[in-house]
Design a protein around this motif. Structure first.
Motif, PDB file in Angstrom:
ATOM      1  N   GLN A 221       0.818  -1.208   0.000  1.00 26.69           N
ATOM      2  CA  GLN A 221       0.000   0.000   0.000  1.00 26.69           C
ATOM      3  C   GLN A 221       0.855   1.262   0.000  1.00 26.69           C
ATOM      4  N   ARG A 222       1.834   1.314   0.884  1.00 23.15           N
ATOM      5  CA  ARG A 222       2.627   2.536   1.039  1.00 23.15           C
ATOM      6  C   ARG A 222       3.497   2.839  -0.176  1.00 23.15           C
ATOM      7  N   LEU A 223       4.015   1.785  -0.800  1.00 28.75           N
ATOM      8  CA  LEU A 223       4.900   1.993  -1.948  1.00 28.75           C
ATOM      9  C   LEU A 223       4.159   1.908  -3.276  1.00 28.75           C
ATOM     10  N   SER A 224       2.850   1.636  -3.215  1.00 23.58           N
ATOM     11  CA  SER A 224       2.029   1.501  -4.428  1.00 23.58           C
ATOM     12  C   SER A 224       2.628   0.484  -5.394  1.00 23.58           C
ATOM     13  N   LEU A 225       3.028  -0.659  -4.836  1.00 23.12           N
ATOM     14  CA  LEU A 225       3.619  -1.713  -5.652  1.00 23.12           C
ATOM     15  C   LEU A 225       2.535  -2.506  -6.372  1.00 23.12           C
ATOM     16  N   MET A 226       2.883  -3.032  -7.536  1.00 21.86           N
ATOM     17  CA  MET A 226       1.977  -3.911  -8.261  1.00 21.86           C
ATOM     18  C   MET A 226       1.919  -5.281  -7.592  1.00 21.86           C
ATOM     19  N   GLY A 227       3.047  -5.691  -7.027  1.00 26.58           N
ATOM     20  CA  GLY A 227       3.102  -6.979  -6.344  1.00 26.58           C
ATOM     21  C   GLY A 227       4.351  -7.065  -5.496  1.00 26.58           C
ATOM     22  N   LEU A 228       4.310  -7.925  -4.491  1.00 29.88           N
ATOM     23  CA  LEU A 228       5.454  -8.116  -3.598  1.00 29.88           C
ATOM     24  C   LEU A 228       5.493  -9.579  -3.184  1.00 29.88           C
ATOM     25  N   PRO A 252       9.999   6.724  -4.770  1.00 26.39           N
ATOM     26  CA  PRO A 252       8.880   6.846  -5.718  1.00 26.39           C
ATOM     27  C   PRO A 252       9.120   6.054  -7.000  1.00 26.39           C
ATOM     28  N   LEU A 253      10.376   5.682  -7.246  1.00 30.74           N
ATOM     29  CA  LEU A 253      10.707   4.926  -8.454  1.00 30.74           C
ATOM     30  C   LEU A 253      10.152   3.503  -8.419  1.00 30.74           C
ATOM     31  N   MET A 254       9.744   3.042  -7.244  1.00 25.62           N
ATOM     32  CA  MET A 254       9.244   1.675  -7.116  1.00 25.62           C
ATOM     33  C   MET A 254       7.750   1.571  -7.394  1.00 25.62           C
ATOM     34  N   GLN A 255       7.098   2.693  -7.532  1.00 22.96           N
ATOM     35  CA  GLN A 255       5.650   2.687  -7.743  1.00 22.96           C
ATOM     36  C   GLN A 255       5.277   1.897  -9.000  1.00 22.96           C
ATOM     37  N   GLY A 256       4.336   0.975  -8.844  1.00 19.89           N
ATOM     38  CA  GLY A 256       3.861   0.183  -9.975  1.00 19.89           C
ATOM     39  C   GLY A 256       4.699  -1.036 -10.301  1.00 19.89           C
ATOM     40  N   LEU A 257       5.786  -1.254  -9.559  1.00 23.64           N
ATOM     41  CA  LEU A 257       6.654  -2.401  -9.825  1.00 23.64           C
ATOM     42  C   LEU A 257       6.175  -3.646  -9.084  1.00 23.64           C
ATOM     43  N   HIS A 258       6.595  -4.782  -9.591  1.00 24.51           N
ATOM     44  CA  HIS A 258       6.465  -6.028  -8.837  1.00 24.51           C
ATOM     45  C   HIS A 258       7.842  -6.366  -8.301  1.00 24.51           C
ATOM     46  N   VAL A 259       7.957  -6.444  -6.986  1.00 21.45           N
ATOM     47  CA  VAL A 259       9.242  -6.691  -6.344  1.00 21.45           C
ATOM     48  C   VAL A 259       9.272  -8.105  -5.782  1.00 21.45           C
ATOM     49  N   CYS A 260      10.349  -8.800  -6.071  1.00 18.62           N
ATOM     50  CA  CYS A 260      10.563 -10.139  -5.516  1.00 18.62           C
ATOM     51  C   CYS A 260      11.784 -10.086  -4.608  1.00 18.62           C
ATOM     52  N   VAL A 261      11.596 -10.392  -3.347  1.00 13.55           N
ATOM     53  CA  VAL A 261      12.699 -10.383  -2.385  1.00 13.55           C
ATOM     54  C   VAL A 261      13.466 -11.691  -2.522  1.00 13.55           C
ATOM     55  N   SER A 262      14.753 -11.573  -2.743  1.00 11.02           N
ATOM     56  CA  SER A 262      15.574 -12.731  -3.072  1.00 11.02           C
ATOM     57  C   SER A 262      16.910 -12.631  -2.336  1.00 11.02           C
ATOM     58  N   HIS A 263      17.935 -13.229  -2.938  1.00 16.29           N
ATOM     59  CA  HIS A 263      19.291 -13.128  -2.397  1.00 16.29           C
ATOM     60  C   HIS A 263      20.222 -12.426  -3.385  1.00 16.29           C
ATOM     61  N   PHE A 264      19.642 -11.861  -4.445  1.00 16.71           N
ATOM     62  CA  PHE A 264      20.468 -11.240  -5.477  1.00 16.71           C
ATOM     63  C   PHE A 264      19.679 -10.133  -6.172  1.00 16.71           C
ATOM     64  N   TYR A 265      20.400  -9.293  -6.906  1.00 13.06           N
ATOM     65  CA  TYR A 265      19.775  -8.256  -7.722  1.00 13.06           C
ATOM     66  C   TYR A 265      19.538  -8.804  -9.125  1.00 13.06           C
ATOM     67  N   SER A 266      18.358  -8.519  -9.670  1.00 19.33           N
ATOM     68  CA  SER A 266      18.071  -8.948 -11.032  1.00 19.33           C
ATOM     69  C   SER A 266      16.807  -8.255 -11.530  1.00 19.33           C
ATOM     70  N   VAL A 267      16.714  -8.103 -12.839  1.00 25.82           N
ATOM     71  CA  VAL A 267      15.490  -7.611 -13.467  1.00 25.82           C
ATOM     72  C   VAL A 267      15.020  -8.699 -14.422  1.00 25.82           C
ATOM     73  N   ASP A 270       9.917  -9.822 -17.592  1.00 25.12           N
ATOM     74  CA  ASP A 270       8.640  -9.121 -17.527  1.00 25.12           C
ATOM     75  C   ASP A 270       8.710  -7.853 -16.684  1.00 25.12           C
ATOM     76  N   GLY A 271       9.933  -7.458 -16.305  1.00 23.43           N
ATOM     77  CA  GLY A 271      10.101  -6.218 -15.562  1.00 23.43           C
ATOM     78  C   GLY A 271      10.077  -6.369 -14.060  1.00 23.43           C
ATOM     79  N   ASP A 272       9.844  -7.582 -13.555  1.00 25.65           N
ATOM     80  CA  ASP A 272       9.877  -7.794 -12.109  1.00 25.65           C
ATOM     81  C   ASP A 272      11.276  -7.491 -11.583  1.00 25.65           C
ATOM     82  N   LEU A 273      11.319  -6.819 -10.449  1.00 23.26           N
ATOM     83  CA  LEU A 273      12.590  -6.423  -9.852  1.00 23.26           C
ATOM     84  C   LEU A 273      12.922  -7.343  -8.687  1.00 23.26           C
TER      85      LEU A 273
END
Length: 281
Positions: A221-228, A252-267, A270-273
């Motif tokens: 809700q707070r970050l207006s993410l598409m998914g987490l 604010p750059l995270m708005q609308g993103l789908h974020v997946c918490v992992s052990h590494f950085y990757s995009v 489909d644009g999931d971060l």
């Protein structure tokens, strides 16, 4: 998202459950759609082949078969002929799955009401035949010796069986990790000695899961993410910490993103971060 709409359409038309986490690997949307389209083509070309599949949960994995959770695994490198052959064998797999349930109940009766579970995130995917063999071996071993455990003394606790372990241990999340070849007198002493601590850890785990659900909802809700979401290797404590830090950062750059918490950085394609749970500023 195209993948989500395609999944929903396939589920509605085939009565097959394909969960959001029904993928052994973190594939991009193109790969996921490709697999779903392949299964959809098979359902149209040979609808009779999918009759046995109805009502099952499907997981796309490296190999075809059924896993210890009873999910039907479709190997992404297999062709339609191999999938069709698997569907024909599903009644046998289902029978084996039912037998594993019976074995888990018998083991629970012998071990004070504790439940045998299988957690994919604690190890590699285990085929149902291997899981049945593990349960059967352990059950026969228990039957050969008389354990003196009160029928309800371990009720509410869980255990994971491992073939390649020599001594029992207690996982940080409250699961007993039991070797199938463990001496039963030592096993009885271990279970009785660590039951109280196991209950404490289990209660703590349950509390963390409740807190995690609340923090994830708030973060969305707070970050207006598409998914987490998170990968299986990320525990509740790590997820909670990551979400709280993301909310503190409030980019604010995270708005609308789908974020997946992992052990590494990757995009992903489909644009999931993907971000590591202990990400650095």
């Amino acid at each position: 998202m195209l993948y989500g709409h395609f999944t929903l359409l396939f589920i509605q038309t085939s009565l097959v459950n394909i969960p959001e986490n029904g993928w052994q690997r973190s594939w991009g949307v193109a790969h996921k759609c490709s697999q779903l389209q392949s299964l959809s083509r098979l359902s149209h070309q040979n609808p009779e082949a999918l009759i046995n599949l109805q009502g099952h949960t499907v997981v796309f994995a490296d190999h075809s078969g059924m896993n210890a959770s009873g999910d039907v695994m479709l190997g992404t490198m297999d062709v339609h002929h191999q999938w069709t052959k698997l569907f024909q064998q599903l009644p046998s797999y289902q029978s084996l799955w039912q037998q594993t349930g019976w074995l888990r109940e018998r083991i629970s009766d012998l071990l004070g009401g504790s439940q045998v579970i299988h957690l994919e995130k604690l190890g590699p995917i285990q085929p149902i035949a291997e899981h049945y063999s593990t349960l059967s071996t352990f059950h026969k071993s228990l039957m050969s010796q008389h354990l003196r455990l009160h029928p309800r003394s371990l009720h509410g606790l869980t255990m994971v069986l491992e073939n390649d372990r020599s001594t029992p241990s207690l996982h940080e999340m409250g699961h007993f990790i039991i070797p199938t070849s463990c001496d039963h007198l030592k096993l009885q002493i271990f279970l009785q000695k660590h039951a109280f601590e196991a209950r404490k850890r289990t209660l703590h785990r349950n509390q963390l899961q409740v807190e995690e659900e609340a923090v994830v909802k708030l973060c969305l809700q707070r970050l207006s993410l598409m998914g987490l979401s998170k990968e299986p290797g990320v525990n509740s404590s790590q997820m909670i910490l990551c979400c709280k830090r993301l909310m503190e950062e409030h980019s604010p750059l995270m708005q609308g993103l789908h974020v997946c918490v992992s052990h590494f950085y990757s995009v992903m394609q489909d644009g999931d971060l993907c971000v590591p749970w202990d990400w650095k500023n």
